[in-house]
Every structure is written in C-alpha cells, then in structure tokens.
Design an enzyme around this catalytic site. Structure first.
Site, PDB file in Angstrom:
ATOM      1  CG  ASP A  34      56.202  40.254 -19.429  1.00  0.00           C
ATOM      2  OD1 ASP A  34      57.108  40.638 -18.238  1.00  0.00           O
ATOM      3  OD2 ASP A  34      57.743  39.349 -19.888  1.00  0.00           O
ATOM      4  NE  ARG A  90      42.480  29.436   3.418  1.00  0.00           N
ATOM      5  CZ  ARG A  90      41.277  30.084   2.845  1.00  0.00           C
ATOM      6  NH1 ARG A  90      40.743  30.381   3.193  1.00  0.00           N
ATOM      7  NH2 ARG A  90      41.851  31.098   1.752  1.00  0.00           N
ATOM      8  CD  GLN A  91      45.002  20.737  -0.541  1.00  0.00           C
ATOM      9  OE1 GLN A  91      44.322  21.665  -1.063  1.00  0.00           O
ATOM     10  NE2 GLN A  91      45.001  19.762  -0.632  1.00  0.00           N
ATOM     11  CE  LYS A 182      33.747  27.360   7.978  1.00  0.00           C
ATOM     12  NZ  LYS A 182      34.195  28.275   8.368  1.00  0.00           N
ATOM     13  CB  SER A 212      37.909  33.914   2.219  1.00  0.00           C
ATOM     14  OG  SER A 212      38.427  33.539   0.755  1.00  0.00           O
ATOM     15  CB  THR A 216      32.908  32.024   7.447  1.00  0.00           C
ATOM     16  OG1 THR A 216      32.750  30.296   6.268  1.00  0.00           O
ATOM     17  CG2 THR A 216      32.784  31.131   8.957  1.00  0.00           C
TER      18      THR A 216
HETATM   19  C1  R5P Z   1      38.005  28.687   7.981  1.00  0.00           C
HETATM   20  O1  R5P Z   1      38.743  27.553   8.388  1.00  0.00           O
HETATM   21  C2  R5P Z   1      38.315  29.876   8.667  1.00  0.00           C
HETATM   22  O2  R5P Z   1      38.339  30.047   9.136  1.00  0.00           O
HETATM   23  C3  R5P Z   1      37.360  30.644   7.837  1.00  0.00           C
HETATM   24  O3  R5P Z   1      36.903  30.065   8.478  1.00  0.00           O
HETATM   25  C4  R5P Z   1      37.169  31.151   6.531  1.00  0.00           C
HETATM   26  O4  R5P Z   1      38.667  30.189   5.481  1.00  0.00           O
HETATM   27  C5  R5P Z   1      36.529  31.845   6.011  1.00  0.00           C
HETATM   28  O5  R5P Z   1      36.360  31.657   4.624  1.00  0.00           O
HETATM   29  P1  R5P Z   1      35.228  32.489   3.999  1.00  0.00           P
HETATM   30  O6  R5P Z   1      34.833  33.951   4.151  1.00  0.00           O
HETATM   31  O7  R5P Z   1      35.428  32.304   2.443  1.00  0.00           O
HETATM   32  O8  R5P Z   1      33.616  31.492   4.437  1.00  0.00           O
END
Ligand code: R5P
Length: 283
Positions: A34, A90-91, A182, A212, A216
């Site tokens: 499971d 991040r949070q 950014k 991620s 960016t």
């Molecule tokens: C955010 O401030 C981090 O430093 C990275 O720039 C961010 O997590 C990158 O995320 P992604 O690849 O989704 O743009």
C-alpha cells in the site's frame, strides 16, 4: 564513527564516509504494497552516527522520521543529521491567511537528533524552527571545479537572492558576477527584467540554489541569448528538475550541472566535502 545512509543521496553519503574515514552503512528501506514505508537499521557498534537523508520529496520525509525513530533503539553518544536537500524551506512564513508554515511543520517533526547540518538551504531563516543546534553550509565552490572547464566570463544570478552564490562561484573560477531582477508570475513561469548587460560573445554561467521547473533558468537563458551570449551554462546545487524541466533547459543551455544532494542525470559534482569541516568540529 558511522555514516548511515537513508535511500536518498546514497552517493553523497558514501562520499562523505570516505572523506571522514568513517564506516558506511545503508539502512534497509522497503515499501509495503500500500506504499507505506518500512525501515530497518542493521546492527552496528559505533556510538557516533551521521545520518544522511533528504527531506524531499514527501516520501523521503516519512522515511527520515522512521530512521530517527529506529535509531532511538541504539545507545548513541551523538547523532548528527545531514540533510543535503531540505525541502519545504521556501515557506517560512504565511503569505496568505490560513497557510501552513511548512518549514516550521517539518522542523518540528524532525527535531529528534543532536545537531542538524543542511547544504544551501533555500532560506536559512527556516532553520530557526529547529530546537536543536544547526549549521548550513554551501556547495557552490565545489561546482567551480566543473564549471571552470567552460572558460566562463561572467557568473549571473537570476535574482538578488542568488547574488551571493554567483559571487562565490565567480571568485572561485576567477570571473565577474552580477544579478538580474526576477518576478515570479506563477508556479512555472517568471519574468526576468532586462538590465544593461554586456554578454555579447561571452560565456556565461547562470547560478541558482535550486532548479525546479526550470522556469527561472529558461527565462534567464533566453534573455542572455537575446543579448548575444555565446555559451550559456546553468548550474545549481539542488537539481529537482520537476516534470520536463531538463527538456526545457536543454533548448536554451549548452550544459546543466548539479551536485549530488539530489542524485539526477545532471549530477557532476559531490556536495559531500561541503559538510566535512562542520562534522569534524562536532565529533
Ligand atoms: C527561488 O527563489 C529559487 O532560488 C529558485 O530560483 C527557484 O526555486 C527555481 O524554481 P524554478 O526552476 O521552478 O523556476
């Protein structure tokens, strides 16, 4: 001394055990039908243990909690937890009413060790939620050994949050550094503000802590290409590469480099040496 590896970052753990001249042991980790997690730690005699496990993705967090629980059965003098990639960092505050403070929730769940070491945690402020001593180290200089082969003229941070990292890398490989501005549009896209940029016919490296979705880096690389950059390299400590991030990145970047905090096809360098000095001081 023993380096005990969970199922994430096994290469990192092994490299760490070599650097520290410590024994290396892998926990047994299985999934029930499971999908619940099972962990078992084979017998060992060491009194000082360095447990290495990521707090990402969610399944690895549960595994980490089980590993910490299993370790209670051993009579240890010292337990140091190394989290190469600390998820949910991040949070660290509420942006909207009713939200969870995810970094706090994870810190409260993990607390059961003597010391915690993280590598390039997204926001070091997130560590304030731990009730145990902590140290955050950086693997950016280690990326230099690989990046320097690309004959880079300038290291670029996509935003001011990553400027320190671009500076560290720039100093390491002996090139200039700068940052862009950014603005996040949504979870997958960002806009990068045009700035006076002298990148024509230059080799550039974009430096960030995390990649991620790749949004960016893609927006930054696009801008650099429009401004005439010759070679565009992307590097990060933590390569999450969500969904089709690598495919998107490869359209704009000549190469992509990450460390082994999260093992992936772009891992070129081990981040393990970044935590060695800190651990030597603790044991
Ligand atoms: C955010 O401030 C981090 O430093 C990275 O720039 C961010 O997590 C990158 O995320 P992604 O690849 O989704 O743009």
């Amino acid at each position: 001394m023993l380096v005990l590896s969970g199922s994430s970052s096994k290469n990192f753990s092994f490299a760490l055990s070599k650097e520290l001249n410590a024994k290396y042991l892998c926990a047994e980790v299985k999934r029930f039908p499971d999908d619940e997690c099972y962990v078992r730690i084979p017998k060992f005699d060491d009194k000082k243990v360095i447990l290495v496990q990521n707090a990402y993705p969610d399944a690895k967090i549960v595994e980490l909690l089980l590993l910490l629980d299993a370790l209670k059965e051993f009579e240890l003098e010292k337990l140091i937890l190394v989290v190469p990639y600390m998820g949910y960092a991040r949070q660290d505050k509420k942006f909207n009413e009713g939200e969870a403070i995810s970094a706090r929730a994870i810190a409260k769940a993990i607390g059961n060790c003597d010391f915690i070491v993280t590598v390039d945690i997204h926001n070091p402020e997130a560590l304030k939620f731990f009730s145990i001593p902590f140290k955050n180290t950086t693997a950016i200089k280690l990326l230099g050994s690989c990046v320097k082969n690309f004959d880079i003229d300038i290291a670029i941070a996509p935003d001011d949050g990553a400027l320190e990292k671009a500076k560290l890398l720039g100093k390491e490989i002996n090139c200039k550094w700068t940052y862009l501005e950014k603005k996040r549009i949504d979870g997958t896209s960002v806009s990068i503000k045009q700035k006076k940029l002298d990148v024509k016919q230059k080799n550039v490296v974009i430096v960030d802590d995390i990649i991620s979705t790749g949004g960016t880096i893609v927006a930054t690389a696009e801008l650099l290409r429009k401004n005439g950059a010759k070679k565009v390299l992307a590097c990060c400590v933590h390569g999450l590469f969500a969904k089709n991030a690598i495919e998107k990145l490869e359209k704009w970047c000549d190469d992509i480099i990450s460390t082994d905090t999260i093992e992936n096809e772009k891992t070129r360098v081990s981040a393990a040496p970044a935590v060695v000095d800190c651990i030597r001081k603790l044991v």
